[in-house]
Design a protein around this motif. Structure first.
Motif, PDB file in Angstrom:
ATOM      1  N   GLN A 334      -5.400  -6.709  -5.260  1.00 22.33           N
ATOM      2  CA  GLN A 334      -4.150  -7.224  -5.797  1.00 22.33           C
ATOM      3  C   GLN A 334      -3.182  -7.645  -4.691  1.00 22.33           C
ATOM      4  O   GLN A 334      -2.237  -8.384  -4.938  1.00 22.33           O
ATOM      5  CB  GLN A 334      -3.470  -6.174  -6.688  1.00 22.33           C
ATOM      6  N   SER A 335      -3.430  -7.169  -3.473  1.00 17.97           N
ATOM      7  CA  SER A 335      -2.552  -7.483  -2.358  1.00 17.97           C
ATOM      8  C   SER A 335      -2.844  -8.879  -1.824  1.00 17.97           C
ATOM      9  O   SER A 335      -4.001  -9.319  -1.778  1.00 17.97           O
ATOM     10  CB  SER A 335      -2.730  -6.443  -1.241  1.00 17.97           C
ATOM     11  N   LEU A 336      -1.790  -9.559  -1.430  1.00 16.69           N
ATOM     12  CA  LEU A 336      -1.932 -10.916  -0.895  1.00 16.69           C
ATOM     13  C   LEU A 336      -2.358 -10.927   0.569  1.00 16.69           C
ATOM     14  O   LEU A 336      -2.875 -11.925   1.054  1.00 16.69           O
ATOM     15  CB  LEU A 336      -0.596 -11.667  -1.028  1.00 16.69           C
ATOM     16  N   ASN A 337      -2.103  -9.842   1.285  1.00 16.02           N
ATOM     17  CA  ASN A 337      -2.405  -9.793   2.716  1.00 16.02           C
ATOM     18  C   ASN A 337      -3.725  -9.090   2.960  1.00 16.02           C
ATOM     19  O   ASN A 337      -4.235  -8.345   2.112  1.00 16.02           O
ATOM     20  CB  ASN A 337      -1.281  -9.082   3.485  1.00 16.02           C
ATOM     21  N   ASP A 338      -4.298  -9.305   4.154  1.00 15.70           N
ATOM     22  CA  ASP A 338      -5.567  -8.694   4.536  1.00 15.70           C
ATOM     23  C   ASP A 338      -5.332  -7.355   5.213  1.00 15.70           C
ATOM     24  O   ASP A 338      -4.237  -7.064   5.700  1.00 15.70           O
ATOM     25  CB  ASP A 338      -6.326  -9.621   5.500  1.00 15.70           C
ATOM     26  N   VAL A 339      -6.403  -6.538   5.248  1.00 14.93           N
ATOM     27  CA  VAL A 339      -6.335  -5.257   5.947  1.00 14.93           C
ATOM     28  C   VAL A 339      -6.323  -5.513   7.444  1.00 14.93           C
ATOM     29  O   VAL A 339      -7.216  -6.174   7.980  1.00 14.93           O
ATOM     30  CB  VAL A 339      -7.534  -4.354   5.579  1.00 14.93           C
ATOM     31  N   LYS A 340      -5.308  -5.012   8.150  1.00 19.67           N
ATOM     32  CA  LYS A 340      -5.207  -5.246   9.597  1.00 19.67           C
ATOM     33  C   LYS A 340      -6.209  -4.402  10.360  1.00 19.67           C
ATOM     34  O   LYS A 340      -6.833  -4.850  11.314  1.00 19.67           O
ATOM     35  CB  LYS A 340      -3.789  -4.945  10.067  1.00 19.67           C
ATOM     36  N   PHE A 341      -6.359  -3.134   9.988  1.00 18.92           N
ATOM     37  CA  PHE A 341      -7.298  -2.234  10.653  1.00 18.92           C
ATOM     38  C   PHE A 341      -8.398  -1.863   9.670  1.00 18.92           C
ATOM     39  O   PHE A 341      -8.168  -1.097   8.730  1.00 18.92           O
ATOM     40  CB  PHE A 341      -6.593  -0.968  11.124  1.00 18.92           C
ATOM     41  N   LYS A 342      -9.596  -2.415   9.867  1.00 13.95           N
ATOM     42  CA  LYS A 342     -10.716  -2.074   9.003  1.00 13.95           C
ATOM     43  C   LYS A 342     -11.365  -0.800   9.531  1.00 13.95           C
ATOM     44  O   LYS A 342     -12.304  -0.820  10.301  1.00 13.95           O
ATOM     45  CB  LYS A 342     -11.717  -3.223   8.959  1.00 13.95           C
ATOM     46  N   LEU A 343     -10.828   0.320   9.093  1.00 13.40           N
ATOM     47  CA  LEU A 343     -11.290   1.613   9.576  1.00 13.40           C
ATOM     48  C   LEU A 343     -12.611   1.985   8.939  1.00 13.40           C
ATOM     49  O   LEU A 343     -12.986   1.475   7.868  1.00 13.40           O
ATOM     50  CB  LEU A 343     -10.225   2.682   9.290  1.00 13.40           C
ATOM     51  N   ASN A 344     -13.299   2.940   9.568  1.00 15.47           N
ATOM     52  CA  ASN A 344     -14.591   3.386   9.061  1.00 15.47           C
ATOM     53  C   ASN A 344     -14.474   4.037   7.690  1.00 15.47           C
ATOM     54  O   ASN A 344     -15.421   4.072   6.926  1.00 15.47           O
ATOM     55  CB  ASN A 344     -15.245   4.350  10.040  1.00 15.47           C
ATOM     56  N   VAL A 345     -13.298   4.591   7.375  1.00 13.14           N
ATOM     57  CA  VAL A 345     -13.137   5.260   6.095  1.00 13.14           C
ATOM     58  C   VAL A 345     -13.194   4.272   4.942  1.00 13.14           C
ATOM     59  O   VAL A 345     -13.356   4.660   3.791  1.00 13.14           O
ATOM     60  CB  VAL A 345     -11.784   6.029   6.052  1.00 13.14           C
ATOM     61  N   PHE A 346     -13.087   2.977   5.230  1.00 16.53           N
ATOM     62  CA  PHE A 346     -13.133   1.992   4.184  1.00 16.53           C
ATOM     63  C   PHE A 346     -14.565   1.665   3.770  1.00 16.53           C
ATOM     64  O   PHE A 346     -14.798   1.074   2.738  1.00 16.53           O
ATOM     65  CB  PHE A 346     -12.448   0.688   4.634  1.00 16.53           C
ATOM     66  N   GLY A 347     -15.543   2.027   4.605  1.00 15.45           N
ATOM     67  CA  GLY A 347     -16.917   1.730   4.297  1.00 15.45           C
ATOM     68  C   GLY A 347     -17.337   0.315   4.655  1.00 15.45           C
ATOM     69  O   GLY A 347     -16.591  -0.480   5.179  1.00 15.45           O
TER      70      GLY A 347
END
Length: 347
Positions: A334-347
């Motif tokens: 739903q967010s318009l912006n991208d994830v800045k830090f793609k951490l390992n916890v995100f999979g």
């Protein structure tokens, strides 16, 4: 000299200046030793010191050297007092203390890590052993140091331990000078800072070192402690007053779209109203670097800037960006912006 680069720049500048000393054919000092901008010189009685001073003061229009001559065969240079012995025609060095010296050091009862108090003793011992040129002066200075440390509350057993460790370090320094061979360091040094709360912080540091040595034998971790609760932190805000506006700054925020279920998540070091005005200005100027502007142009939607929500407060930038990324990841696209830090916890 307030900047950390001050001593380095001063050293470079004076190094360039003193190359002109090689052009002196007469009235030149037999010894020229410099530390940053402090210079120690030796002249013979036949030489004209005032003439030499006048000549070097012409090296640069903004540099003016001042002289300090020996008194009764004694001259202080930094923390070293040089004494000229006319009977033996030799020079003796001892520790120099300014007339304003109060012999006040870090009190033993202060809320500081014990290793810093032990390090203070080692430092004083190393200074005495490296500066004093005779055994008599070394013994006199060590006796004075013991008395001063006792006055500051240090126990005898800790003073003895500090003296022994200082002597070991000085012996290693002297051995390296004699052998002129230094062992290459194979371990990687890592420096880490912990907030000091008392004995618990020391125990935690010891456990961290033990774990690192066990699993990373080629890594040498150095842990330092920083103060957490000081008189300055207690009384300075009371004296100067607190800035009430700081509690509304450094935050992660969310701006909902007025026409769909999308929203923008961002972080800012400023307060929320100021950041909202910047977004509105970007839309007005059609900025191509803003996701808010991109959504407004492509979808022809508007945003509820007056309903912007504060998600969290965070003073440190790196933590604030990570929190922004976590909120963005949890938005389920739903967010318009991208994830800045793609951490390992995100999979």
């Amino acid at each position: 000299m307030g900047s950390p680069l001050g001593p380095i720049l001063a050293d470079i500048f004076v190094t360039n200046l003193e190359t002109k000393l090689n052009k002196f054919s007469t009235n030149k000092p037999s010894l020229w030793i410099r530390y940053v901008d402090d210079i120690f010189c030796l002249f013979t009685k036949k030489q004209d010191i005032d003439d030499f001073l006048e000549r070097i003061n012409k090296w640069h229009k903004n540099i003016r050297f001042a002289k300090e001559e020996e008194i009764d065969g004694k001259l202080a240079f930094l923390d070293v007092l040089v004494i000229r012995d006319n009977t033996t025609n030799k020079y003796v060095t001892i520790v120099y203390r300014k007339p304003t010296d109060t012999n006040l050091y870090l009190l033993y009862d202060s809320n500081q890590c014990r290793k810093y108090k032990l390090g203070l003793i080692r430092t004083l011992v190393i200074r005495i052993l490296l500066i004093c040129s005779t055994i008599t002066h070394k013994d006199n200075e060590l006796t004075l140091m013991k008395h001063t440390l006792k006055t500051n509350g240090y126990p005898d057993h800790l003073i003895r331990r500090g003296i022994c460790e200082g002597e070991v370090i000085v012996n290693k320094i002297n051995n390296k000078k004699n052998n002129q061979q230094q062992k290459t360091q194979t371990k990687q040094n890592i420096y880490f800072t912990l907030t000091y709360y008392g004995l618990e912080s020391t125990i935690l540091a010891r456990r961290i070192k033990h774990i690192i040595q066990k699993f990373m034998p080629l890594t040498n971790i150095n842990i330092a402690f920083k103060k957490s609760f000081t008189l300055k932190n207690i009384f300075l805000p009371i004296q100067k007053g607190k800035d009430k506006t700081t509690k509304d700054k450094k935050l992660v925020y969310k701006i909902p779209c007025n026409n769909c279920n999308k929203y923008y998540i961002g972080e800012t070091n400023r307060d929320k109203p100021t950041r909202m005005k910047e977004h509105q200005k970007d839309i007005k100027n059609l900025s191509d670097s803003s996701n808010v502007v991109k959504h407004a142009i492509e979808q022809k939607h508007t945003f509820k800037f007056d309903q912007a929500e504060t998600l969290t407060f965070e003073s440190k930038w790196n933590r604030r960006v990570i929190k922004e990324s976590l909120y963005t990841h949890q938005s389920l696209d739903q967010s318009l912006n991208d994830v800045k830090f793609k951490l390992n916890v995100f999979g």
